[in-house]
Design a protein around this motif. Structure first.
Motif, short mmCIF file in Angstrom:
data_model
loop_
_atom_site.label_atom_id
_atom_site.label_comp_id
_atom_site.label_asym_id
_atom_site.label_seq_id
_atom_site.Cartn_x
_atom_site.Cartn_y
_atom_site.Cartn_z
N PRO A 470 53.96 36.37 40.66
CA PRO A 470 53.11 37.29 41.40
C PRO A 470 52.92 36.84 42.84
O PRO A 470 52.81 35.64 43.13
CB PRO A 470 51.80 37.26 40.62
N ALA A 471 52.90 37.82 43.75
CA ALA A 471 52.69 37.51 45.16
C ALA A 471 51.21 37.21 45.40
O ALA A 471 50.32 37.75 44.72
CB ALA A 471 53.14 38.69 46.02
N HIS A 472 50.91 36.34 46.38
CA HIS A 472 49.54 35.96 46.71
C HIS A 472 49.22 36.40 48.13
O HIS A 472 50.06 36.38 49.02
CB HIS A 472 49.36 34.45 46.58
N GLY A 473 47.96 36.78 48.30
CA GLY A 473 47.52 37.19 49.62
C GLY A 473 46.97 36.04 50.42
O GLY A 473 46.83 34.90 49.94
N HIS A 474 46.61 36.35 51.66
CA HIS A 474 46.07 35.34 52.57
C HIS A 474 44.79 35.88 53.22
O HIS A 474 44.60 35.78 54.43
CB HIS A 474 47.10 34.98 53.63
N GLY A 475 43.95 36.45 52.39
CA GLY A 475 42.68 36.95 52.87
C GLY A 475 42.72 38.34 53.46
O GLY A 475 41.73 38.78 54.07
N GLU A 476 43.83 39.07 53.33
CA GLU A 476 43.88 40.42 53.87
C GLU A 476 42.86 41.30 53.13
O GLU A 476 42.62 41.15 51.94
CB GLU A 476 45.28 41.03 53.71
N ARG A 477 42.31 42.25 53.89
CA ARG A 477 41.33 43.16 53.29
C ARG A 477 42.04 44.41 52.83
O ARG A 477 42.80 45.03 53.60
CB ARG A 477 40.24 43.49 54.31
N ILE A 478 41.75 44.83 51.59
CA ILE A 478 42.40 46.01 50.99
C ILE A 478 41.31 46.94 50.47
O ILE A 478 40.42 46.52 49.72
CB ILE A 478 43.33 45.61 49.84
N ALA A 479 41.38 48.23 50.86
CA ALA A 479 40.45 49.26 50.37
C ALA A 479 41.07 49.94 49.16
O ALA A 479 42.28 50.21 49.14
CB ALA A 479 40.16 50.28 51.46
N VAL A 480 40.23 50.21 48.16
CA VAL A 480 40.71 50.79 46.90
C VAL A 480 39.93 52.07 46.61
O VAL A 480 38.69 52.07 46.63
CB VAL A 480 40.55 49.80 45.74
N ILE A 481 40.67 53.18 46.35
CA ILE A 481 40.06 54.46 45.93
C ILE A 481 40.63 54.81 44.56
O ILE A 481 41.84 55.02 44.42
CB ILE A 481 40.34 55.59 46.94
N GLU A 482 39.78 54.86 43.56
CA GLU A 482 40.18 55.18 42.19
C GLU A 482 38.96 55.71 41.46
O GLU A 482 37.92 55.05 41.42
CB GLU A 482 40.75 53.94 41.48
N ASP A 483 39.04 56.94 40.92
CA ASP A 483 37.87 57.52 40.28
C ASP A 483 37.71 57.11 38.82
O ASP A 483 36.72 57.47 38.19
CB ASP A 483 37.89 59.05 40.41
N GLU A 484 38.67 56.40 38.27
CA GLU A 484 38.53 55.84 36.92
C GLU A 484 37.96 54.43 37.08
O GLU A 484 38.63 53.52 37.57
CB GLU A 484 39.89 55.81 36.21
N ASP A 485 36.69 54.25 36.69
CA ASP A 485 35.98 53.01 36.98
C ASP A 485 36.72 51.77 36.47
O ASP A 485 36.84 50.77 37.20
CB ASP A 485 34.57 53.05 36.38
#
Length: 609
Positions: A470-485
């Motif tokens: 699996p790839a790893h991030g370096h603190g990047e910010r990611i916004a998530v939109i998903e209506d299934e909780d």
């Protein structure tokens, strides 16, 4: 048309002339000149009124001349004899006119009969005439072409020879109804041809009456509707498949959301449970993987699963799948692979070809519980590549064979078959522009034959699979939109555990959100309110450098067409594992942001996921 009888007219003129000579030689007191009236009477046989008048005029003039020469001018004898000639001439003219009308009517009726005979002979329908005892008296060319019997073979025998044995008792009943003057209509019935094949025909039988109104025979018109019936059945089947496909696609999409949760939370538990629970967790993971495969088949059947095609050598596909297929059939079954001596390039999806082979081989394995032989063979059939998979199993009945490719139809126990394997094969072959057929005999075995169009381009070599973590991030910010909780929480957990910062968004708080430092937006495409591409457009208007990654359980191609999503924008297909999601995130972050271009245009809201 004028009907001339020159011989009759000439004879009449000759008779008048001879009688005139006899009258001139006879004594006047014998009054022989009156016999000249025979001339127009004879001329009436010519059916030519004009000729009768000419002969009558000639006879009258001759009679008047002779009687005057004999000194009878002005006498009562002369007058009476001339009246007789005129009267007989008028009667003969009327008779000739009547004969001419009859002759014309008979000629017209004869022409109509000839046209009817020619029409019946050239008709594509079978036109058959029989007596009331069922003996055939007329058998046209259409009947010969339809049933294979010549007229000489059928005329004089009973019509029962083309009727199935179980239906022959109905012939006498039908003849009795016809004798009572009733017409018979059958929208659909079966007939037996000379070669033993069956045809489906529509039948109309009408009684034939004589001039007194009595029923003396029956005329049947039989039309071959076999192809029409098959086309209607195919159309009805296609409609059923379309309805089932829509249902399957919707169900599979909902399953994909649930499976994404099950698969990933099972992976989360793998590092937390004790060794005693590892086996139970492995069973859960295995069941989820099988369910994932099943939803993939449902989406493929519904034609909602994205498929990438390439040029594949059918021989290579058989060779590369050999080891996997060998493991699938068991030790008591021998598998034989025979490939064509030359390459067979076809345009298809390599994975789908493997799925075809796997499904057919598993189907053959299940048909041979006591062991046997499976033969996989490739060959060339004109401009097509042929793939055959044969087994020495139990075979199947015609009834089972006719329903073999119907979705959810299976002869296996409920815990062993879903009824989607062969339906999936049918769909894959059809998508590749090919055809599939099956030949099976009870107790002998089954052979599937697949024909795929050959292409002129050389096949591409199969890509090698590389195992990556699996790839790893370096603190990047990611916004998530998903209506299934649960799915949203899953995505956020995966990202946070692999070095990313996350922000959960919804349509309600989208306007108030601040994403100046966000590197990526991950959003589901089909949401309960506005679709994901429309929300992404709004955010890209405020943050032009924001990258976008979509996720969905629907077909990639369908979504791109529906929401106008460009090929450069990645769509992650549900259910995804953590490795798959992180790989897609890493790829999206590695792509330079397309400043000023939106990933998709606004569209009408779709159904909820």
């Amino acid at each position: 048309m004028r009907l001339l009888r020159p011989v009759s007219v000439l004879v009449s003129v000759a008779v008048v002339t001879v009688l005139a000579l006899l009258s001139a030689a006879a004594p006047p007191r014998m009054l022989v000149f009156g016999m000249l009236a025979l001339g127009p009477a004879l001329a009436a046989t010519s059916s030519n009124p004009s000729a009768v008048l000419l002969v009558g005029g000639y006879a009258l003039a001759t009679a008047f001349t002779i009687s005057t020469w004999q000194g009878l001018l002005g006498t009562l004898d002369q007058f009476l004899r001339l009246v007789v000639v005129v009267t007989i001439t008028v009667i003969s003219w009327a008779v000739a006119r009547h004969h001419r009308a009859l002759a014309r009517g008979q000629a017209g009726a004869a022409r109509e009969r000839e046209m009817l005979v020619a029409f019946a002979e050239q008709s594509a329908d079978a036109i058959i005439v029989s007596r009331l005892d069922g003996v055939v008296t007329s058998w046209n060319g259409g009947a010969e072409r339809l049933y294979g019997y010549t007229a000489d073979e059928v005329i004089g025998s009973r019509f029962a020879k083309v009727i199935p044995p179980e239906r022959r008792h109905a012939l006498d009943q039908a003849l009795a109804e016809l004798a009572d003057g009733r017409q018979i209509r059958l929208d659909e019935t079966r007939r037996i041809c000379r070669d033993g094949s069956e045809r489906v025909v529509s039948v109309t039988v009408s009684p034939i009456r004589d001039e007194l109104g009595n029923v003396v025979a029956a005329a049947a018109t039989e039309r071959d509707i076999t192809d029409q019936k098959l086309a209607a059945e195919r159309s009805a089947r296609a409609a059923r498949l379309e309805s089932l496909g829509q249902l399957a696609g919707g169900v599979a999409h909902d399953f994909n959301n649930l499976l994404a949760i099950i698969l990933n939370y099972a992976d989360f538990l793998a590092d937390e449970i004790t060794p005693d629970g590892a086996d139970d967790l492995a069973r859960i993971r295995d069941a989820a993987d099988r369910a994932r495969s099943l939803t993939g088949q449902l989406l493929l059947f519904a034609k909602r699963e994205p498929t990438e095609v390439e040029i594949v050598d059918l021989n290579d596909s058989i060779t590369c799948s050999g080891e996997l297929l060998s493991r699938s059939i068991g030790a008591n079954i021998r598998m034989v692979c025979r490939t064509h001596s030359h390459p067979l390039p076809v345009r298809a999806n390599r994975g789908r070809l493997d799925q075809i082979l796997l499904n057919l081989v598993i189907n053959a394995r299940d048909a041979m519980p006591d062991g046997g032989v499976v033969v996989i063979e490739t060959s060339r059939a004109g401009a097509q590549a042929r793939l055959t998979v044969s087994d020495t199993g139990t075979g199947m009945t015609p009834e089972v064979r006719d329903r073999l490719f119907e979705p959810f139809f299976t002869t296996k126990p409920a815990d062993r078959g879903t009824g989607l394997g062969l339906a999936t094969v049918y769909g894959i072959v059809g998508d590749a522009g090919g055809t599939i057929g099956v030949d099976s005999t009870l107790g002998i075995g089954t052979t599937f034959e697949i024909l795929l169009p050959l292409v002129s381009e050389p096949a591409t070599a199969p890509a090698e699979c590389l195992e990556t973590g699996p790839a790893h991030g370096h603190g990047e910010r990611i916004a998530v939109i998903e209506d299934e909780d649960y799915v949203r929480d899953l995505v956020i957990r995966i990202l946070r555990e692999h070095g990313y910062r996350t922000t959960a968004l919804s349509e309600e708080n989208l306007a108030a959100s601040t994403l100046d430092d966000a590197s990526l937006l991950i959003t589901d495409i089909v949401l309960r309110g506005r679709p994901g591409p429309a929300l992404a457009d709004d955010l890209r208007d405020r943050h032009p450098g924001l990258r976008v990654l979509f996720m969905s359980g629907y077909s990639d191609a369908e979504l791109r067409r529906r929401y106008d999503i460009g090929d450069a924008t990645r769509i992650v297909q549900k259910p995804f594992t953590a490795v798959e999601l992180l790989a897609a995130v890493d790829e999206a972050l590695s792509t330079p942001p397309a400043v000023g271009s939106a990933p998709g245009s606004s569209a009408q809201p779709g159904p909820s996921p």
